[in-house]
Write a protein that holds these residues in place. Sequence first.
Motif, PDB file in Angstrom:
ATOM      1  N   PRO A 389      61.993 -19.153  16.885  1.00 25.82           N
ATOM      2  CA  PRO A 389      62.361 -17.930  17.620  1.00 25.82           C
ATOM      3  C   PRO A 389      62.106 -16.656  16.821  1.00 25.82           C
ATOM      4  N   ALA A 390      62.326 -16.709  15.499  1.00 27.33           N
ATOM      5  CA  ALA A 390      62.086 -15.525  14.669  1.00 27.33           C
ATOM      6  C   ALA A 390      60.600 -15.185  14.626  1.00 27.33           C
ATOM      7  N   ILE A 391      59.750 -16.206  14.475  1.00 33.18           N
ATOM      8  CA  ILE A 391      58.299 -15.962  14.451  1.00 33.18           C
ATOM      9  C   ILE A 391      57.828 -15.395  15.786  1.00 33.18           C
ATOM     10  N   THR A 392      58.322 -15.968  16.874  1.00 36.76           N
ATOM     11  CA  THR A 392      57.964 -15.470  18.207  1.00 36.76           C
ATOM     12  C   THR A 392      58.387 -14.021  18.378  1.00 36.76           C
ATOM     13  N   GLU A 397      56.734  -8.220  18.773  1.00 36.21           N
ATOM     14  CA  GLU A 397      56.945  -6.819  18.417  1.00 36.21           C
ATOM     15  C   GLU A 397      55.790  -6.224  17.632  1.00 36.21           C
ATOM     16  N   LEU A 398      55.156  -7.033  16.761  1.00 29.72           N
ATOM     17  CA  LEU A 398      54.194  -6.488  15.808  1.00 29.72           C
ATOM     18  C   LEU A 398      52.784  -7.046  15.935  1.00 29.72           C
ATOM     19  N   GLY A 399      52.595  -8.033  16.801  1.00 31.94           N
ATOM     20  CA  GLY A 399      51.261  -8.580  16.985  1.00 31.94           C
ATOM     21  C   GLY A 399      51.081  -9.944  16.346  1.00 31.94           C
ATOM     22  N   ASP A 400      50.015 -10.626  16.726  1.00 33.01           N
ATOM     23  CA  ASP A 400      49.776 -12.000  16.265  1.00 33.01           C
ATOM     24  C   ASP A 400      49.372 -12.088  14.803  1.00 33.01           C
ATOM     25  N   GLN A 401      49.009 -10.952  14.209  1.00 32.62           N
ATOM     26  CA  GLN A 401      48.613 -10.993  12.797  1.00 32.62           C
ATOM     27  C   GLN A 401      49.823 -11.149  11.877  1.00 32.62           C
ATOM     28  N   VAL A 402      51.010 -10.969  12.411  1.00 33.39           N
ATOM     29  CA  VAL A 402      52.239 -11.094  11.620  1.00 33.39           C
ATOM     30  C   VAL A 402      52.583 -12.563  11.434  1.00 33.39           C
ATOM     31  N   ALA A 403      53.156 -12.886  10.287  1.00 31.38           N
ATOM     32  CA  ALA A 403      53.644 -14.241   9.991  1.00 31.38           C
ATOM     33  C   ALA A 403      52.524 -15.266  10.071  1.00 31.38           C
ATOM     34  N   GLY A 404      51.393 -14.943   9.437  1.00 33.70           N
ATOM     35  CA  GLY A 404      50.330 -15.936   9.340  1.00 33.70           C
ATOM     36  C   GLY A 404      50.716 -17.065   8.402  1.00 33.70           C
ATOM     37  N   THR A 405      51.573 -16.746   7.436  1.00 34.74           N
ATOM     38  CA  THR A 405      52.136 -17.730   6.511  1.00 34.74           C
ATOM     39  C   THR A 405      53.631 -17.488   6.426  1.00 34.74           C
ATOM     40  N   VAL A 406      54.411 -18.552   6.562  1.00 35.91           N
ATOM     41  CA  VAL A 406      55.871 -18.443   6.525  1.00 35.91           C
ATOM     42  C   VAL A 406      56.397 -19.331   5.412  1.00 35.91           C
TER      43      VAL A 406
END
Length: 511
Positions: A389-392, A397-406
């Motif tokens: 849920p956090a990644i989603t 909010e910020l686009g698909d480029q966010v959280a490429g690595t977690v």
Amino acid sequence: MNTTPPILFVHPSDHAEQTVIRLPLPIVEGNRDYRQREDELRRMDKLLILSGVEAACVAHAIAAEVEAGCSNAEPLSDRRRESIQRHARQGLRCTVARILSNESHRSFSGHVAESALLQWFCGIRFDGIIRVPSKSTLQRMEAEVPTQVLQGLNTVMLRQSATTDTTGTSVLGLAEAVDLSLIWMDATCAKLDIHYPTDWILLRDATRTIMKSIVTIRSHGLKHRMPAPERFIAQMNAQCMAMSGASRRGRGGDKKKSRKATLRTMKDISGKVRKHGLRYRDLLAKSWGDTDLSEREAQRIIDRINNILEQLPAAIRQAHERIIGERVVPNDSKILNLYQPHAQVYVRGKSGADAEFGLQMLLSESAEGLIVDCQLLEKVTNDSALLMPAITRMRQELGDQVAGTVVTDRGFSSAANDAALEQASVTNATLPRNPQAMHTFLQDPAMRRLQRRRAQTEARIGIFKANFLGDHLPTKNWPAQQRFVAWATIAHNLWVLARIDQVAKPLAEAI
């Protein structure tokens, strides 16, 4: 239905308003700490303008005012519009500066009156007399901005921090644009302003609140025959001391017998307190017009008494079950605090913090230390259920480029999360639970470096909680606590951005 206007990025040049002329700052020599503080606030001043956060905040305030007066066909006058702009700008800057100072509203109001630097940053106007916001005004300014709007302002700031112009230069004047593709995530407990949840202490709290409310009602002219309210408080305090003493002396059987006898006396006092509270509540509801109290003030006292009366039977039953019945009460059924019923038991199993009492908080940070996502949770949830849920949420909010690595600790790891991360094209750097799998995982130098960097996330949580949230959340109810965390996130990210290396060109020339 939520009618909060959406937060859109507003470029400073599109936000036409009268320029505010502020007093020049005094030149201070010989104090390095002051110079550092001044440089940070100057940088934050520019960041608020360049990022569009201030303009977006002002735009929301105007939109909210227009919506509130939509029945009136007349548009906002220039004078009214200017007043709203000044109030919104000052509210944003005062709240950020107060959180950075880690002061109460009262203390900060006095600090602003004394400090030319804070007057400059907060946009205090000078027209012969310096007028600073009072503690109540500061509190209203903070409460006027909804949580969703604050989260939107933080999103605007993060987007701009990762944006470059046509020449590849950061639009915020950073040496390099912020990288949001790497995310470290961890959960912690945001402590609430409550004492240690002891069952019999709840009865003391109930007695104090009801009797002090009765004292207030009697002081405004409404009286019903009863002993002095202070006597009940004194009697309950005496039993609390007896209960504490019984826990420290005597043998096991004598301890239990003494504690049970003391609790029975406390229950008897609580029953009398409840009856007097009911009578005075009904008397105030019926005859508040005979006092000098306004209807709103009378209702506030009634609500305070009702809050205790509704919970008192359950608090008595809980203390009886645990002390006299010697039976375990499930966590879901426990009352931890009469004034903050949403408080949770957060079992952490750590040295010195086996269990904490407050709210679970999930924090996600970037490589530069910016808080990309910060969420309070009403119910304690397993960490593994918070990851996707956090990644989603961040990507929406910020686009698909966010959280490429977690990167997370073992608490977030699960087979379901591994599959979901792969499907979402996210590089999975969560530490496996299985010891063998963890050993294999750490053989990869890249993963080992990412996990070693996770220690900084622990430090980030410590900084955020100690310097921005304080030892405990200063607000009382759930919506206010959510809002304060959102304010603290904005203040923290401004502070981090102000300390990041800038381009060689002076930022003042870039405006």
